[in-house]
Structure formats: C-alpha cells, structure tokens
Design a protein around this motif. Structure first.
Motif, PDB file in Angstrom:
ATOM      1  N   ASP A  79      46.391  45.569  42.201  1.00 11.96           N
ATOM      2  CA  ASP A  79      45.582  46.207  41.155  1.00 11.96           C
ATOM      3  C   ASP A  79      44.217  46.604  41.709  1.00 11.96           C
ATOM      4  OD1 ASP A  79      47.519  45.987  39.187  1.00 11.96           O
ATOM      5  OD2 ASP A  79      46.626  44.204  38.258  1.00 11.96           O
ATOM      6  N   LEU A  82      42.435  33.451  42.565  1.00  9.63           N
ATOM      7  CA  LEU A  82      43.759  33.988  42.263  1.00  9.63           C
ATOM      8  C   LEU A  82      44.816  32.903  42.174  1.00  9.63           C
ATOM      9  CD1 LEU A  82      43.899  37.180  44.493  1.00  9.63           C
ATOM     10  CD2 LEU A  82      43.494  37.037  42.040  1.00  9.63           C
ATOM     11  N   THR A 115      49.287  49.210  42.549  1.00  8.08           N
ATOM     12  CA  THR A 115      50.224  48.348  41.838  1.00  8.08           C
ATOM     13  C   THR A 115      51.626  48.945  41.803  1.00  8.08           C
ATOM     14  OG1 THR A 115      48.442  47.510  40.464  1.00  8.08           O
ATOM     15  CG2 THR A 115      50.687  47.161  39.658  1.00  8.08           C
ATOM     16  N   ASP A 155      50.477  35.628  39.742  1.00  5.99           N
ATOM     17  CA  ASP A 155      50.839  36.859  40.436  1.00  5.99           C
ATOM     18  C   ASP A 155      49.650  37.373  41.250  1.00  5.99           C
ATOM     19  OD1 ASP A 155      52.174  39.109  41.334  1.00  5.99           O
ATOM     20  OD2 ASP A 155      51.822  40.235  39.494  1.00  5.99           O
ATOM     21  N   ALA A 156      49.280  36.629  42.256  1.00  3.48           N
ATOM     22  CA  ALA A 156      48.121  36.975  43.074  1.00  3.48           C
ATOM     23  C   ALA A 156      48.307  38.305  43.781  1.00  3.48           C
ATOM     24  CB  ALA A 156      47.851  35.871  44.092  1.00  3.48           C
ATOM     25  N   GLU A 208      36.756  36.168  44.104  1.00  2.49           N
ATOM     26  CA  GLU A 208      37.945  36.611  43.382  1.00  2.49           C
ATOM     27  C   GLU A 208      39.221  36.147  44.072  1.00  2.49           C
ATOM     28  OE1 GLU A 208      36.471  40.794  41.415  1.00  2.49           O
ATOM     29  OE2 GLU A 208      36.788  40.713  43.590  1.00  2.49           O
ATOM     30  N   THR A 237      47.617  41.114  41.489  1.00  6.88           N
ATOM     31  CA  THR A 237      46.180  41.258  41.239  1.00  6.88           C
ATOM     32  C   THR A 237      45.503  41.956  42.414  1.00  6.88           C
ATOM     33  OG1 THR A 237      46.220  39.257  39.884  1.00  6.88           O
ATOM     34  CG2 THR A 237      44.065  39.994  40.675  1.00  6.88           C
TER      35      THR A 237
END
Length: 173
Positions: free
Chosen positions: A161, A151, A166, A154-155, A147, A158
């Motif tokens: 999140d 990315l 966030t 907007d890594a 993952e 993420t």
C-alpha cells in the motif's frame, strides 16, 4: 506456509513476481536472484512472509550489499529461510545452533561449569526476540522505521500500500 514475492522498481512503477526460494541457501543467492530481476539496476525488494508469524524484507539496490529486516528474529529462526537470514544478520555460521545445543546438552556433568568461552558461543547463537536488521531500509520508499516496527498481520500488504503497488502484489499472491 511461505509466501515470497519480488518487487522490482521500474520507471512505470513496481513489477511483482512470485518468487521460488527452493534453490536459495544464502543471502547472496537472494541478492543474485533480485539482481537478475532488476530493471536498470534499480531497487528490488524480496518480501518473505510465513503465515503472519513473521515477515522479512531484503532490499537490493544495484551492486550494493543487500539490506535485510526481519520482524521477529526468534520466530523467523524456527524456519529455514528465516534462519538463513538470522544467520546472515548475526554472523552465525550455518548449523551453529541446533536443537541439542539450544538445550545445553553438551555432555558436561550436572553442576560442572562451562568455560566462559563456551558461554559466549552459546549466547551468540540464540536469535534475539523481536525485530532484527535494518529498520530504515524502506524509509526513502515511504515506510518509516517506526511504521515498519509497528506492522503485524498483513504486513506485506501494508508495505505494498505504501509503495503504491497493492494490486501488483495481490496479483502474485
């Protein structure tokens, strides 16, 4: 333009703070800054981003050595903070690779071969293209290496999140 933030893990979740890197010259400086903001020697993440071109994550867990990941070492190497992290990850000495060296303007005549030792030094000073560092540094926090490698854009959002913070990160943006 840079964005840098620090996320410190607490018993109640993550706490974010805007981070000024003006006085940071080494990875040790970043680690010291992170440790100053740690709660009970828990995990601190320093997130650095430059205009969606590259991002970096420095993870500090108590007194352990910091772990670093850069999304694109070649692009990061073009900026002061990114170059500092590339230098740390590759073992390159500060200032070892400057624009003149990168252009092979070493004063030799055209056609004059460089020695093998000089060739090895030049190759070692070039930042690799693509990711560099510990791609598994967020595995236990919910972001796998796969993952992390995928990315873009907007890594940092993420990552926030996945960490469940966030709103905390956006509050310092």
């Amino acid at each position: 333009m840079y964005f840098a933030a620090m996320l410190a893990r607490t018993e109640d979740g993550w706490v974010a703070s805007d981070t000024e890197l003006d006085n940071v010259e080494t990875l040790s400086d970043i680690a010291d800054l992170a440790r100053e903001n740690a709660v009970d020697d828990d995990t601190v993440l320093v997130l650095i981003e430059q205009e969606d071109a590259w991002f970096g994550v420095v993870r500090v867990d108590g007194e352990d050595d910091p772990r670093v990941y850069l999304s694109n070492a070649a692009l990061a190497n073009r900026s002061s903070y990114g170059a500092m992290l590339v230098d740390e990850l590759t073992g390159r000495e500060d200032g070892e690779d400057d624009d003149l060296d990168a252009l092979d303007l070493d004063g030799t005549e055209d056609g004059e071969p460089e020695t093998e030792e000089e060739d090895d030094g030049a190759a070692a000073s070039v930042a690799p293209h693509g990711p560099l560092g510990d791609g598994r540094l967020l595995d236990d926090l919910g972001v796998s290496e796969k993952e992390l490698l995928a990315l873009d854009g907007d890594a940092l959002g993420t990552i926030a999140d996945a960490l469940g913070c966030t709103d905390v990160l956006e509050a310092v943006r």
